[in-house]
Motif scaffolding. Structure first.
Motif, PDB file in Angstrom:
ATOM      1  N   ASP A   1      34.292  32.124  33.779  1.00  0.00           N
ATOM      2  CA  ASP A   1      34.123  33.179  34.786  1.00  0.00           C
ATOM      3  C   ASP A   1      34.310  32.589  36.183  1.00  0.00           C
ATOM      4  O   ASP A   1      33.415  31.952  36.710  1.00  0.00           O
ATOM      5  CB  ASP A   1      32.726  33.794  34.631  1.00  0.00           C
TER       6      ASP A   1
ATOM      7  N   GLU B   1      30.877  33.823  44.975  1.00  0.00           N
ATOM      8  CA  GLU B   1      31.248  35.192  44.551  1.00  0.00           C
ATOM      9  C   GLU B   1      30.085  35.824  43.796  1.00  0.00           C
ATOM     10  O   GLU B   1      29.804  37.017  43.939  1.00  0.00           O
ATOM     11  CB  GLU B   1      32.477  35.105  43.643  1.00  0.00           C
ATOM     12  N   GLU B   2      29.405  35.015  42.973  1.00  0.00           N
ATOM     13  CA  GLU B   2      28.350  35.593  42.127  1.00  0.00           C
ATOM     14  C   GLU B   2      27.104  35.963  42.933  1.00  0.00           C
ATOM     15  O   GLU B   2      26.302  36.784  42.499  1.00  0.00           O
ATOM     16  CB  GLU B   2      27.944  34.580  41.038  1.00  0.00           C
TER      17      GLU B   2
ATOM     18  N   ARG C   1      26.407  50.487  39.690  1.00  0.00           N
ATOM     19  CA  ARG C   1      27.876  50.492  39.712  1.00  0.00           C
ATOM     20  C   ARG C   1      28.405  51.808  39.145  1.00  0.00           C
ATOM     21  O   ARG C   1      27.860  52.361  38.196  1.00  0.00           O
ATOM     22  CB  ARG C   1      28.436  49.347  38.851  1.00  0.00           C
TER      23      ARG C   1
ATOM     24  N   HIS D   1      28.774  35.788  31.348  1.00  0.00           N
ATOM     25  CA  HIS D   1      27.470  35.545  32.015  1.00  0.00           C
ATOM     26  C   HIS D   1      26.462  35.029  30.992  1.00  0.00           C
ATOM     27  O   HIS D   1      25.284  35.351  31.037  1.00  0.00           O
ATOM     28  CB  HIS D   1      26.943  36.819  32.696  1.00  0.00           C
TER      29      HIS D   1
ATOM     30  N   ALA E   1      33.299  44.951  36.199  1.00  0.00           N
ATOM     31  CA  ALA E   1      32.750  43.772  36.882  1.00  0.00           C
ATOM     32  C   ALA E   1      33.311  43.744  38.295  1.00  0.00           C
ATOM     33  O   ALA E   1      34.404  44.241  38.559  1.00  0.00           O
ATOM     34  CB  ALA E   1      33.151  42.491  36.143  1.00  0.00           C
ATOM     35  N   GLY E   2      32.539  43.158  39.195  1.00  0.00           N
ATOM     36  CA  GLY E   2      33.029  43.013  40.561  1.00  0.00           C
ATOM     37  C   GLY E   2      33.866  41.744  40.659  1.00  0.00           C
ATOM     38  O   GLY E   2      33.681  40.812  39.883  1.00  0.00           O
TER      39      GLY E   2
ATOM     40  N   GLN F   1      35.467  39.757  30.355  1.00  0.00           N
ATOM     41  CA  GLN F   1      33.989  39.864  30.300  1.00  0.00           C
ATOM     42  C   GLN F   1      33.555  41.105  29.506  1.00  0.00           C
ATOM     43  O   GLN F   1      32.448  41.593  29.675  1.00  0.00           O
ATOM     44  CB  GLN F   1      33.388  39.907  31.719  1.00  0.00           C
TER      45      GLN F   1
HETATM   46  O1  HGY Z   1      28.651  40.859  39.131  1.00  0.00           O
HETATM   47  C1  HGY Z   1      29.825  40.822  38.825  1.00  0.00           C
HETATM   48  O2  HGY Z   1      30.370  41.788  38.340  1.00  0.00           O
HETATM   49  C2  HGY Z   1      30.615  39.569  39.038  1.00  0.00           C
HETATM   50  O3  HGY Z   1      30.457  38.751  37.911  1.00  0.00           O
HETATM   51  N1  HGY Z   1      30.168  38.880  40.220  1.00  0.00           N
END
Ligand code: HGY
Ligand code: MN
Ligand code: MN
Ligand code: MN
Length: 411
Positions: free
Chosen positions: A91, A125-126, A289, A383, A357-358, A194
């Motif tokens: 990831d 990013e996370e 989301r 994750h 997912a972001g 993911q």
């Molecule tokens: O949270 C998310 O969707 C990405 O893994 N940051």
């Protein structure tokens, strides 16, 4: 043009060595020694190539390969290199090593591109350490200021500004990370799916046309510490039992909003945190989301109403800190279509997908054309230490990106 499967595997395995929890998945938080190890590995690999390497004011690692057209905008490729706590090995890194391998192959084959190509390994990013997230890309789009670095703190109470200084970066220069949209031609990211769709449908790649919106908040409920034995129930200002009434409702708010809206309470901290003390303070996160912005707003309103209700009922107090708000975003149709054509030419079977997912791609879409593809995740897991992508599948995605950026460079 052939990418090198062994290099791809070695890169993932070498990056995974920089890990704070080798006994339980991968934990690589930003501005830590694990970050430094991964960053130095990438720099060492990049130094073998004819590229200009630098770290931007947000701490993201950038390597620029010159194009033939002077002052042409760059085609940026990459992803993030931080991880969640006890996460997986793909990831983020899958997209970072995609960019590294493409630069290597371009050099080996003496490929000339009109536009400069920029490798990016984006930071935080996370949001695993400081909360919020998509920090490196938000800095490029001018959405981060010095105040955020002061406000966002890790579990030990270290602010991002302090962490910047400890690491050797200057937090006061953060706004210099902003990129001029004129100097960007496209941002193209490869990421693991993911989820289970590509594997279940035996597809090689997912071509993403839409990324859901995300609103992440931190809620603090403040009551009063009291003796658990001597304080009658009706006298209590119990921060945890009142917060629990809100938390248990959040799943229903998401279900009621429909349209695939999801909401998650992922963290919960109780203070002072002893079995015989009525909880004085509770802090929990909510990650909402949806592909529809109004659904996110609807869930937020319901949460605010539920918080007002416990304040009235139990005389507790509450505050809500906005950690991240990103609207749902359509990605570039032009790049989407190039992905489709190139995947056909490569004999890859692709599937049009929305991303739940972001990704940094959703942020960069504010300043440039963006493309995003997924490669399959084994059993749809991510994750988590079980996160896995076959190297052959990752290689297929890298080859698709390579051919796509050559085409993007012609438009
Ligand atoms: O949270 C998310 O969707 C990405 O893994 N940051
Ligand atoms: Mn992630
Ligand atoms: Mn990611
Ligand atoms: Mn496979």
């Amino acid at each position: 043009m052939k990418t090198n499967l062994k290099r791809i595997k070695d890169d993932i395995e070498n990056l995974s060595k920089f890990n704070a929890t080798p006994e339980n998945g991968l934990t690589r938080f930003s501005l830590t020694e694990e970050d430094r190890g991964a960053r130095n590995y990438l720099k060492k690999e990049l130094q073998k190539l004819d590229v200009e390497i630098y770290e931007d004011a947000a701490g993201s690692l950038v390597a620029r390969r010159a194009g033939t057209a002077k002052d042409a905008p760059v085609v940026m490729i990459g992803s993030h290199f931080d991880s969640v706590k006890n996460g997986g090995h793909f990831d983020g890194p899958a997209g970072v090593i995609m960019a590294l391998e493409i630069l290597r192959v371009m050099e080996e084959n003496d490929v000339k591109t009109k536009y400069p190509i920029e490798f990016v390994a984006l930071i935080e990013e996370e949001g695993g350490r400081f909360g919020g997230g998509v920090f490196g890309s938000r800095s490029m789009t001018g959405q981060v200021d010095y105040q955020e670095l002061l406000d966002f703190k890790d579990a030990a109470g270290i602010s991002m500004a302090q962490a910047f200084e400890n690491f050797g970066f200057d937090p006061t220069k953060i706004e210099e990370a902003r990129r001029d949209p004129e100097e960007l031609k496209a941002f193209i990211e490869l990421h693991i799916e993911q989820g289970p769709v590509l594997e279940n449908e035996a597809k090689d790649v997912g071509i993403v046309d839409f990324i859901v919106g995300i609103n992440q908040i931190k809620v603090k409920v403040e009551g009063r510490a009291d003796h658990a034995g001597t304080t009658p129930m009706e006298m209590r200002k119990d921060a945890l039992s009142s917060a629990a009434e809100v938390i248990s409702e959040i799943k229903n708010f998401a279900l009621k909003a429909g349209n695939g809206t999801v909401a998650t309470v992922g963290t919960l901290a109780v203070k002072p945190g002893a079995a015989n003390i009525v909880p004085a303070e509770v802090e929990f996160s909510v990650d909402i989301r949806s592909k529809k912005l109004n659904c996110i707003q609807e869930v937020r309103e319901q949460i605010d109403q539920a918080l007002a209700a416990i304040k009235a009922e139990y005389s507790v107090d509450y505050s809500v800190q906005n950690m991240l708000m990103v609207e749902p975003v359509e990605l570039s149709e032009e790049i989407f279509n190039i992905f489709k054509d190139e995947s056909k030419k490569l004999g890859l079977n692709s599937k049009q997908m929305i991303s739940g997912a972001g990704h940094d791609a959703m942020i960069m879409a504010a300043i440039t054309d963006v493309g995003l593809i997924f490669v399959p995740s084994k059993d749809g897991r991510s994750h988590t230490p079980e996160e896995w992508t076959d190297y052959e599948d990752l290689q297929k995605g890298i080859e698709l990106i390579y051919h796509t950026i050559l085409k993007v460079g012609e438009i």
